[in-house]
Design a protein around this motif. Structure first.
Motif, PDB file in Angstrom:
ATOM      1  N   PRO A  70     -10.993  11.645   1.602  1.00 16.27           N
ATOM      2  CA  PRO A  70     -11.882  10.569   2.032  1.00 16.27           C
ATOM      3  C   PRO A  70     -11.117   9.542   2.870  1.00 16.27           C
ATOM      4  O   PRO A  70      -9.906   9.643   3.039  1.00 16.27           O
ATOM      5  CB  PRO A  70     -12.351   9.956   0.724  1.00 16.27           C
ATOM      6  CG  PRO A  70     -11.228  10.190  -0.218  1.00 16.27           C
ATOM      7  CD  PRO A  70     -10.613  11.499   0.197  1.00 16.27           C
ATOM      8  N   GLN A  86      -6.673  10.613  15.728  1.00 17.15           N
ATOM      9  CA  GLN A  86      -8.000  10.210  15.271  1.00 17.15           C
ATOM     10  C   GLN A  86      -8.642   9.279  16.304  1.00 17.15           C
ATOM     11  O   GLN A  86      -9.813   9.435  16.635  1.00 17.15           O
ATOM     12  CB  GLN A  86      -7.865   9.515  13.913  1.00 17.15           C
ATOM     13  CG  GLN A  86      -9.184   9.129  13.298  1.00 17.15           C
ATOM     14  CD  GLN A  86      -9.016   8.694  11.866  1.00 17.15           C
ATOM     15  OE1 GLN A  86      -7.916   8.662  11.324  1.00 17.15           O
ATOM     16  NE2 GLN A  86     -10.106   8.350  11.233  1.00 17.15           N
ATOM     17  N   ALA A  93       0.577   4.462   1.001  1.00 22.13           N
ATOM     18  CA  ALA A  93      -0.383   5.257   1.774  1.00 22.13           C
ATOM     19  C   ALA A  93      -0.248   6.743   1.467  1.00 22.13           C
ATOM     20  O   ALA A  93      -1.233   7.466   1.362  1.00 22.13           O
ATOM     21  CB  ALA A  93      -0.194   5.008   3.268  1.00 22.13           C
ATOM     22  N   THR A 108      -4.062  10.530   7.943  1.00 17.83           N
ATOM     23  CA  THR A 108      -3.464  10.151   9.224  1.00 17.83           C
ATOM     24  C   THR A 108      -1.990   9.792   9.063  1.00 17.83           C
ATOM     25  O   THR A 108      -1.151  10.180   9.874  1.00 17.83           O
ATOM     26  CB  THR A 108      -4.251   8.974   9.840  1.00 17.83           C
ATOM     27  OG1 THR A 108      -5.597   9.396  10.040  1.00 17.83           O
ATOM     28  CG2 THR A 108      -3.659   8.544  11.164  1.00 17.83           C
ATOM     29  N   GLY A 132      -8.943   6.628   3.935  1.00 15.35           N
ATOM     30  CA  GLY A 132      -7.836   5.955   3.265  1.00 15.35           C
ATOM     31  C   GLY A 132      -7.019   6.843   2.357  1.00 15.35           C
ATOM     32  O   GLY A 132      -6.134   6.366   1.651  1.00 15.35           O
ATOM     33  N   ALA A 133      -7.287   8.158   2.372  1.00 14.24           N
ATOM     34  CA  ALA A 133      -6.558   9.050   1.469  1.00 14.24           C
ATOM     35  C   ALA A 133      -5.097   9.214   1.882  1.00 14.24           C
ATOM     36  O   ALA A 133      -4.248   9.572   1.071  1.00 14.24           O
ATOM     37  CB  ALA A 133      -7.236  10.415   1.424  1.00 14.24           C
ATOM     38  N   GLY A 134      -4.820   8.974   3.156  1.00 14.93           N
ATOM     39  CA  GLY A 134      -3.449   9.136   3.640  1.00 14.93           C
ATOM     40  C   GLY A 134      -3.292  10.302   4.605  1.00 14.93           C
ATOM     41  O   GLY A 134      -2.170  10.705   4.915  1.00 14.93           O
ATOM     42  N   GLU A 174      -9.282  14.630  12.332  1.00 15.48           N
ATOM     43  CA  GLU A 174     -10.730  14.406  12.337  1.00 15.48           C
ATOM     44  C   GLU A 174     -11.340  14.660  13.717  1.00 15.48           C
ATOM     45  O   GLU A 174     -11.935  13.770  14.324  1.00 15.48           O
ATOM     46  CB  GLU A 174     -11.049  12.988  11.862  1.00 15.48           C
ATOM     47  CG  GLU A 174     -10.505  12.745  10.467  1.00 15.48           C
ATOM     48  CD  GLU A 174     -11.137  11.535   9.776  1.00 15.48           C
ATOM     49  OE1 GLU A 174     -12.197  11.076  10.236  1.00 15.48           O
ATOM     50  OE2 GLU A 174     -10.577  11.088   8.787  1.00 15.48           O
ATOM     51  N   THR A 205       0.830  -1.210   0.000  1.00 21.18           N
ATOM     52  CA  THR A 205       0.000   0.000   0.000  1.00 21.18           C
ATOM     53  C   THR A 205       0.858   1.250   0.000  1.00 21.18           C
ATOM     54  O   THR A 205       1.639   1.472   0.912  1.00 21.18           O
ATOM     55  CB  THR A 205      -0.891   0.042   1.262  1.00 21.18           C
ATOM     56  OG1 THR A 205      -1.412  -1.257   1.480  1.00 21.18           O
ATOM     57  CG2 THR A 205      -2.019   1.036   1.097  1.00 21.18           C
ATOM     58  N   GLN A 232     -12.784  14.974   6.857  1.00 21.12           N
ATOM     59  CA  GLN A 232     -13.484  14.452   5.678  1.00 21.12           C
ATOM     60  C   GLN A 232     -14.585  15.407   5.250  1.00 21.12           C
ATOM     61  O   GLN A 232     -15.261  15.145   4.271  1.00 21.12           O
ATOM     62  CB  GLN A 232     -14.167  13.130   6.020  1.00 21.12           C
ATOM     63  CG  GLN A 232     -13.266  12.073   6.535  1.00 21.12           C
ATOM     64  CD  GLN A 232     -14.057  10.796   6.783  1.00 21.12           C
ATOM     65  OE1 GLN A 232     -15.031  10.520   6.090  1.00 21.12           O
ATOM     66  NE2 GLN A 232     -13.623  10.021   7.737  1.00 21.12           N
TER      67      GLN A 232
HETATM   68  N1  LIG Z   1       0.021   0.768   9.973  1.00 17.72           N
HETATM   69  C1  LIG Z   1      -0.480   0.501   8.759  1.00 17.72           C
HETATM   70  N2  LIG Z   1      -0.258  -0.699   8.186  1.00 17.72           N
HETATM   71  C2  LIG Z   1      -0.756  -0.983   6.968  1.00 17.72           C
HETATM   72  N3  LIG Z   1      -1.487  -0.143   6.223  1.00 17.72           N
HETATM   73  C3  LIG Z   1      -1.730   1.069   6.711  1.00 17.72           C
HETATM   74  C4  LIG Z   1      -1.254   1.456   8.025  1.00 17.72           C
HETATM   75  N4  LIG Z   1      -1.653   2.720   8.261  1.00 17.72           N
HETATM   76  C5  LIG Z   1      -2.355   3.103   7.164  1.00 17.72           C
HETATM   77  N5  LIG Z   1      -2.407   2.122   6.239  1.00 17.72           N
HETATM   78  C6  LIG Z   1      -3.063   2.219   4.916  1.00 17.72           C
HETATM   79  O1  LIG Z   1      -2.655   3.415   4.319  1.00 17.72           O
HETATM   80  C7  LIG Z   1      -3.736   4.040   3.654  1.00 17.72           C
HETATM   81  C8  LIG Z   1      -3.908   5.438   4.169  1.00 17.72           C
HETATM   82  O2  LIG Z   1      -4.359   5.378   5.505  1.00 17.72           O
HETATM   83  P1  LIG Z   1      -4.597   6.635   6.426  1.00 17.72           P
HETATM   84  O3  LIG Z   1      -4.961   6.124   7.769  1.00 17.72           O
HETATM   85  O4  LIG Z   1      -3.456   7.550   6.329  1.00 17.72           O
HETATM   86  O5  LIG Z   1      -5.875   7.302   5.751  1.00 17.72           O
HETATM   87  P2  LIG Z   1      -6.804   8.468   6.256  1.00 17.72           P
HETATM   88  O6  LIG Z   1      -6.852   9.462   5.171  1.00 17.72           O
HETATM   89  O7  LIG Z   1      -6.381   8.923   7.592  1.00 17.72           O
HETATM   90  O8  LIG Z   1      -8.202   7.739   6.353  1.00 17.72           O
HETATM   91  P3  LIG Z   1      -9.403   7.893   7.393  1.00 17.72           P
HETATM   92  O9  LIG Z   1     -10.248   9.017   6.923  1.00 17.72           O
HETATM   93  O10 LIG Z   1     -10.124   6.589   7.290  1.00 17.72           O
HETATM   94  O11 LIG Z   1      -8.805   8.110   8.735  1.00 17.72           O
HETATM   95  C9  LIG Z   1      -4.937   3.144   3.866  1.00 17.72           C
HETATM   96  O12 LIG Z   1      -5.082   2.348   2.717  1.00 17.72           O
HETATM   97  C10 LIG Z   1      -4.564   2.309   5.047  1.00 17.72           C
HETATM   98  O13 LIG Z   1      -5.164   1.050   4.972  1.00 17.72           O
END
Ligand SMILES: Nc1ncnc2c1ncn2[C@@H]1O[C@H](COP(=O)(O)OP(=O)(O)OP(=O)(O)O)[C@@H](O)[C@H]1O
Ligand SMILES: [Mg+2]
Lengths: 329, 278
Positions: free
Chosen positions: A42, A88, A23, A48, A44-46, A165, A21, A197
């Motif tokens: 949205p 989060q 991220a 966090t 999973g955008a990355g 968030e 992935t 979001q």
């Molecule tokens: N520790 C980890 N191990 C494996 N995959 C990860 C890990 N942390 C994040 N990911 C993957 O990286 C991508 C981005 O995740 P991230 O948590 O940064 O998204 P986000 O924008 O914060 O989403 P959300 O709105 O759901 O919080 C996702 O596909 C997630 O599954």
């Protein structure tokens, strides 16, 4: 160098993979000091993952970032003295009381026992959690927990605060409280990086916004820029009499724009509405004798922003938000 | 309907702003102070949920009763003779079992957002780990004390007296301090608290039973006896027995402490490395 120190966050080409992935895939961010900067995207955008890299929790595997002029990898310890994180997941200890949480952090930040206690009490009062101060945090409501979480982040006021968030799952009242706290922080000179979001949240709070999708920044600008790039919102109307919906649709089509018939039999919405046109349309409906139950002007949802910016829908839907809302009876 | 009011939910912004502007940054805390603060956190958790001590007290007492009355006569001829032999070993067992919970609670902690906050604080990095083990050592002392007290209630009278019992407890707790880093590594590597618990007991159970805690190794077949003799848990049980008996076995004590130091030397750095990268 001077130009660089004006920036609270200066990231270029920031990247992070987890196995297969990707991220975060090359994020550039230039966040000016003293303001709220929104990162909108949205699930999973990355978002966090980006915050975790900037807060020195995980090292980036590509690119680099400076926070308040310090490299997040080489000078991680210095960065930690200047920032705080409201994650989060609630970043407070559920098995302690609110007061104990704040005292614990005070001690960990170097306050004396007495100073930590005094600071905890001050924050509990200011954040309206004093009456729950002796209860375990796991029994707190969502809004209280969030406020405690933010209070925990300012036991010593940080120069830069990460808010991931902060209002997801909160009711409007708690959400407003969190927004006011964020505004107060900025007024006192803290910079905030806000992940969200919700377009409305970014619109309400942020001075600048970066939209990210699949680990990349796909648009950047002020909230006004962003909304202009999406076009206008839509006017939602619910009539008293479902039988007159077709008639009302004609009127709205004429005064606002293309009409969508909603699933509820008495509701319809017209796209392409701004506040002016919506007001005119509602007045005309009224004049034409349509009893109205409800109407609202809806901002473009994150979905629409995404559709407009990327040509594809955001993976997960987010609720659309009401900007102007009236109940008539 | 005509009066204008402020939207509900307005926080007391003036108070919030005062609270925000009224801080100055104190100097960073020293490593010891940070670790002790985390130890305090562990104590607070025990204070809020004292039932969590049941795990570490009930099981050893059950073992004590079961082994003494069920097998005592068969193994040592009489229950009181067996109690004399096995109580110092049960002390070892009950405290070592408690160390597994250190790994379990570390793993539980990691699933919570609060760890992220700890890791963004400008503190000595291993402080949360060292601190929670300091807190855990209180559990070790409680687990050990319960066994000794129940033993005395059943008629156990160590020749070493109070000094012997306290020093045996001290030695076992010191050893547990070293051993618990092993379970911390498990706690950081495995995915769930349950997995840590299972893996931990899978390791500690056979090691405890293949030691001289319950039986005199002289009665065992050759290869097994050889293993039991080198098992560090046997050495620790021997040392504990000697202290309780008021005739300290210097060699066993030194080896026990050396093993504990060795475990800490290997697993403590590994723990901090894993903690940082997780
Ligand atoms: N520790 C980890 N191990 C494996 N995959 C990860 C890990 N942390 C994040 N990911 C993957 O990286 C991508 C981005 O995740 P991230 O948590 O940064 O998204 P986000 O924008 O914060 O989403 P959300 O709105 O759901 O919080 C996702 O596909 C997630 O599954
Ligand atoms: Mg996230």
């Amino acid at each position: 160098m001077t130009a660089q120190t004006e920036l609270a966050i200066d990231a270029s080409g920031l990247g992070k993979s987890f196995g297969e992935t990707r991220a975060v895939a090359g994020v550039d961010l230039a966040v000016p000091a003293g303001a709220i900067y929104g990162v909108l995207g949205p699930n999973g955008a990355g978002k966090t993952t980006t915050i975790r890299m900037l807060a020195t929790l995980i090292p980036p595997d590509a690119g680099s970032a400076r926070v308040l002029g310090h490299d997040v990898v080489a000078e991680a310890a210095t960065v930690r003295e200047l920032v705080s994180l409201t994650g989060q997941l609630a970043s407070v200890d559920e098995e302690l009381t609110g007061r104990e949480n704040l005292r614990l952090l005070g001690r960990l930040l170097g306050c004396s026992r007495a100073a930590a206690k005094a600071r905890a009490d001050e924050l509990l009062d200011a954040f309206d959690i004093a009456e729950a101060a002796g209860r375990l945090v796991k029994h707190y409501s969502g809004g209280m927990r969030r406020r405690l979480d933010i209070a925990a982040s300012i036991v010593v006021t940080p120069r830069l605060m990460f808010l991931d968030e902060p209002t997801t799952g909160l009711d409007p009242r708690s959400r407003n409280q969190v927004w006011e706290i964020a505004r107060a922080l900025v007024a006192e000179g803290t910079t905030i990086l806000l992940c969200t979001q919700y377009l409305e949240e970014a619109d309400q709070l942020a001075d600048g916004i970066a939209v990210i999708d699949r680990g990349r920044v796909i648009a950047e600008g002020t909230p006004a820029d962003l909304k202009a790039s999406v076009g206008t919102g839509s006017l939602y109307v619910r009539l008293l009499d479902p039988a007159r919906r077709a008639e009302a649709a004609q009127l709205l089509e004429r005064t606002v724009g293309p009409v969508v018939l909603e699933p509820e039999p008495a509701a319809l919405s017209a796209t392409g509405a701004d506040a002016e046109r919506a007001a005119t349309a509602v007045a005309e409906l009224h004049r034409a004798g349509f009893p109205l139950v409800h109407f609202s002007l809806q901002q473009p949802s994150l979905d629409e922003v995404f559709l407009a910016l990327t040509g594809h829908a955001a993976e997960e839907t987010s609720p659309s938000t009401d900007d102007l809302q009236e109940h008539l009876s | 309907m005509t009066a204008t009011t402020t939207a509900p939910g307005s926080a007391d912004t003036a108070a919030v702003r005062r609270a925000i502007s009224s801080t100055s940054r104190p100097p960073r805390p020293g490593p010891l102070s940070a670790a002790l603060t985390f130890g305090w956190r562990g104590m607070l958790k025990v204070k809020h949920v004292p039932e969590q001590l049941l795990d570490v007290t009930v099981t050893p007492v059950m073992f004590l009763l079961m082994f003494t009355y069920l097998f005592g006569g068969a193994i040592a001829g009489s229950t009181s003779a067996y109690l004399d032999y096995t109580l110092p070993g049960l002390l070892v067992m009950s405290v070592l079992f408690t160390t597994v919970y250190s790994g379990v609670s570390l793993n539980t902690d990691l699933t919570k957002g609060v760890v992220d906050r700890f890791r963004t604080l400008p503190i000595w990095r291993p402080a949360p780990l060292v601190g929670s083990l300091l807190g855990d050592s209180v559990r070790y002392v409680i687990a050990g004390t319960v066994i000794i007290v129940v033993g005395v209630a059943l008629g156990y009278r160590p020749d070493g007296g109070v000094v012997g019992a306290v020093s045996a407890l001290g030695l076992v707790v010191a050893f547990s301090f070293g051993l618990s880093w092993v379970f911390c590594v498990l706690g950081l590597l495995l995915r769930s608290p349950n997995a840590v618990m299972n893996a931990g007991f899978m390791a500690i159970f056979p090691l405890t039973f293949l030691s001289n805690v319950f039986v005199d190794p002289a009665t065992l077949p050759g290869p097994l006896e050889a293993f039991v003799d080198v098992n560090p848990i046997s050495v620790l049980a021997t040392a504990s027995r000697s202290l309780m008996a008021g005739a300290p076995d210097g060699e066993a004590i030194v080896i026990s402490l050396a093993v504990a130091a060795g475990l800490a030397a290997v697993f403590l750095p590994l723990t901090t490395r894993l903690y940082r990268s997780r």
